[in-house]
Design a protein around this motif. Structure first.
Motif, short mmCIF file in Angstrom:
data_model
loop_
_atom_site.label_atom_id
_atom_site.label_comp_id
_atom_site.label_asym_id
_atom_site.label_seq_id
_atom_site.Cartn_x
_atom_site.Cartn_y
_atom_site.Cartn_z
N SER A 369 -16.50 -46.12 17.52
CA SER A 369 -16.49 -45.63 16.14
C SER A 369 -17.68 -46.15 15.33
CB SER A 369 -15.18 -46.05 15.45
OG SER A 369 -15.06 -47.46 15.42
N ARG A 370 -18.29 -47.21 15.82
CA ARG A 370 -19.46 -47.78 15.15
C ARG A 370 -20.60 -46.75 15.05
NH1 ARG A 370 -22.15 -52.76 14.98
NH2 ARG A 370 -24.34 -52.75 15.53
N TYR A 371 -20.65 -45.82 16.01
CA TYR A 371 -21.76 -44.87 16.08
C TYR A 371 -21.40 -43.50 15.54
CZ TYR A 371 -23.17 -48.47 19.41
OH TYR A 371 -23.48 -49.66 19.99
N VAL A 372 -20.12 -43.20 15.39
CA VAL A 372 -19.69 -41.86 15.01
C VAL A 372 -20.20 -41.52 13.61
CG1 VAL A 372 -17.68 -40.44 14.46
CG2 VAL A 372 -17.68 -41.89 16.51
N GLY A 373 -20.76 -40.33 13.48
CA GLY A 373 -21.26 -39.89 12.18
C GLY A 373 -22.31 -38.82 12.33
N THR A 374 -22.89 -38.44 11.22
CA THR A 374 -23.95 -37.42 11.19
C THR A 374 -25.28 -38.09 10.87
OG1 THR A 374 -22.41 -35.72 10.44
CG2 THR A 374 -24.75 -35.30 10.10
N TYR A 375 -26.26 -37.80 11.68
CA TYR A 375 -27.61 -38.35 11.52
C TYR A 375 -28.55 -37.15 11.35
CZ TYR A 375 -25.35 -42.44 13.64
OH TYR A 375 -24.51 -43.49 13.93
N ARG A 376 -29.38 -37.19 10.31
CA ARG A 376 -30.10 -35.97 9.96
C ARG A 376 -31.54 -36.25 9.59
NH1 ARG A 376 -26.62 -33.73 6.08
NH2 ARG A 376 -25.55 -32.65 7.78
N GLY A 456 -36.22 -38.63 20.67
CA GLY A 456 -37.35 -37.72 20.74
C GLY A 456 -38.49 -38.12 19.83
N GLY A 457 -38.61 -39.43 19.57
CA GLY A 457 -39.69 -39.90 18.72
C GLY A 457 -39.41 -39.79 17.24
N ARG A 458 -38.22 -39.34 16.86
CA ARG A 458 -37.91 -39.16 15.45
C ARG A 458 -36.71 -40.00 15.03
NH1 ARG A 458 -41.04 -35.26 18.19
NH2 ARG A 458 -41.89 -33.75 16.72
N ALA A 459 -36.77 -40.49 13.81
CA ALA A 459 -35.64 -41.22 13.23
C ALA A 459 -34.78 -40.24 12.45
CB ALA A 459 -36.13 -42.33 12.31
N HIS A 460 -33.48 -40.27 12.73
CA HIS A 460 -32.51 -39.44 12.04
C HIS A 460 -31.63 -40.35 11.21
CE1 HIS A 460 -33.82 -37.43 15.70
NE2 HIS A 460 -33.56 -36.28 15.10
N LYS A 461 -31.62 -40.13 9.88
CA LYS A 461 -30.91 -41.02 8.98
C LYS A 461 -29.41 -40.70 8.95
CE LYS A 461 -31.25 -42.99 4.33
NZ LYS A 461 -31.97 -42.93 3.04
N ARG A 462 -28.61 -41.76 9.01
CA ARG A 462 -27.17 -41.57 8.96
C ARG A 462 -26.76 -41.15 7.53
NH1 ARG A 462 -23.13 -45.90 11.76
NH2 ARG A 462 -21.30 -44.56 11.99
N VAL A 463 -26.13 -39.99 7.45
CA VAL A 463 -25.75 -39.47 6.13
C VAL A 463 -24.24 -39.35 5.97
CG1 VAL A 463 -27.92 -38.26 5.74
CG2 VAL A 463 -26.09 -37.08 6.96
N VAL A 464 -23.51 -39.27 7.09
CA VAL A 464 -22.05 -39.19 7.05
C VAL A 464 -21.49 -40.16 8.09
CG1 VAL A 464 -20.01 -37.75 7.31
CG2 VAL A 464 -22.09 -36.78 6.32
#
Length: 465
Positions: A369-376, A456-464
């Motif tokens: 659950s530590r990782y569950v969420g939306t990263y955008r 893939g070389g990109r950072a996706h920010k956790r938003v949810v």
């Protein structure tokens, strides 16, 4: 040992067959020699054979050319890498005003601007394409403060392209041709699609929508003119890419002895600016335009490139003057590159590229659950969920223009395989021929819940959460 032309030709033919690649080009640098070989076809539609003088789309390898142009202007005293971009582009805007006012040229070169970066916009074929692009990205969101994390930014390099135009009083393609391609004597490098016509040239290939195991010719050849400084302008042979790289191995001096860059500026471009968290995908660190890595104890520099149905790779060891450029006409040839790089570098220097961490025997994740969420990030979102068996899955939704042109397949409930590295997983996309490392991290506190997913070389920010 040194590789012969026949050995390289044979190996390339074997690789395209085993990896199901229609055609490829390979140029190997060994000391002062460049050996060029080719295999397969330029197009499955025409069956025309690949030749060593054929032009491919090196994609983002072209960012190195953009970075070189910026450094040439810096050497002339026209740009200070540590001054804000708005010093030179007063109309430059992004959504976050602090970032707008503080992002430096160095931040753009090293992909540490912190603003989202995969915005591909058709702003026309005119000489004002980059000027219009800069206006269109004025609402680009921030995913991190400038200079804090690394996240690959295509948009940042179009900003650099516009910088070159304004400071150099030219248009980007003219600067590329007149300041680099011509002085370097690159006979098989051009900057516009119409320039390609007299040359043999490769088309991209993508999976057949009706049979994902087969390829068809990509319906779109290249990206928009506004994407030129990202790498879309450059169309070149593998041999010419290596000849460009020699400028940076020879301290800024061309083959005929002309100095284009000072030796200390060339060296500075190969100094680490920031380390990467997903360090087996590209390399361990980033310089001013360059991927920086080590194969064993051998320092290696290079860059990769993707276009629409084409995939290219370049790695060279400056001290040993050994390396290669591989160009292919499929959208994903990472596994072929990895096999070729290992074969070449082990045979010549006794070292191999760094490997992905080994998968753990179980996919069950402790504290999933530590990782569950939306990263955008702009144009792409990861939905990370916990499966019933305690493993993690990722569903990926891509909405940027390049994704629409590629007609991507669904990417739902893809397994995240935990590996022998904290907060790291292997993830294989249906559009990729190889697993890629996905790393969850929190730049402010390693022990806290992750605030970013790097993939893939990109950072996706956790938003949810």
């Amino acid at each position: 040992m040194s590789f012969t032309h026949a050995e390289l030709e044979k190996k390339l033919a074997e690789l395209i067959e085993s990896h199901h690649v229609p055609g490829a080009q390979l140029a190997v640098l060994d000391g002062d020699s460049i050996i060029e070989v080719a295999a397969g076809v330029l197009s499955l539609r025409t069956g025309s054979p690949v030749t060593t003088d054929a032009l491919f789309l090196p994609g983002s390898i072209g960012k190195l050319y953009t970075a070189t142009l910026v450094m040439m202007l810096a050497e002339e005293g026209l740009i200070d890498l540590d001054k804000p971009v708005r010093t030179y582009l007063p109309d430059f805007e992004v959504r976050d005003q602090h970032a707008r006012d503080t992002v430096t040229v160095r931040d753009l070169l090293s992909h540490t601007s912190g603003f989202d970066g995969d915005v591909f916009l058709d702003t026309g074929r005119g000489d004002d394409a980059l000027e219009r692009y800069i206006k269109e990205i004025a609402d680009l969101p921030q995913i991190a403060s400038p200079g804090t994390i690394w996240s690959y930014s295509n948009s940042g390099f179009s900003v650099l392209g516009r910088l070159i135009e304004v400071v150099g009083d030219t248009v980007y393609e003219t600067a590329l041709r007149d300041r680099l391609l011509t002085p370097l004597g690159l006979q098989h490098s051009v900057v516009f699609p119409e320039d390609v016509i007299p040359h043999p040239n490769s088309v991209g290939h993508v999976p057949d929508p009706d049979d994902r195991e087969s390829y068809v010719v990509s319906p779109v050849w290249g990206l928009f003119r506004s994407c030129g400084p990202m790498g879309a302008s450059l169309v070149a042979s593998a041999g010419d890419v290596i000849r460009f790289a020699l400028l940076h191995l020879d301290g800024g001096v061309t083959a005929d002895g002309t100095r284009l860059l000072a030796a200390d500026r060339v060296a500075a471009a190969q100094e680490p600016q920031i380390r990467l968290v997903d360090d087996t995908v590209l390399g361990e660190a980033w310089g001013l335009g360059w991927i920086l890595d080590h194969f064993g104890d051998v320092a290696v520099i290079g860059h990769d490139g993707n276009s629409l149905g084409q995939n290219a790779f370049m790695r060279v060891a400056p001290e040993q003057r050994f390396g290669f450029c591989l160009q292919t006409n499929v959208e994903s040839a990472l596994s072929m590159y990895r096999e070729l790089a290992a074969w070449l570098f082990e045979g010549q220097l006794g070292v191999v590229p760094r490997q992905d961490p080994a998968p753990l025997p179980s996919r069950v994740v402790t504290d999933a659950s530590r990782y569950v969420g939306t990263y955008r990030r702009e144009g792409l979102a990861f939905e990370v969920d916990q499966a019933e068996d305690g493993s993690l899955t990722a569903t990926i939704k891509a909405s940027h223009a390049a994704a629409e042109m590629q007609d991507l397949p669904p990417m739902d409930d893809l397994p995240l395989a935990p590996v022998e590295r904290d907060q790291s997983f292997l993830l294989k996309l249906p559009i990729s021929d190889s697993d890629l490392l996905a790393v969850f991290f929190n730049p402010d506190d390693d022990s806290a819940a992750p605030t970013y997913l790097h993939f893939g070389g990109r950072a996706h920010k956790r938003v949810v959460v």
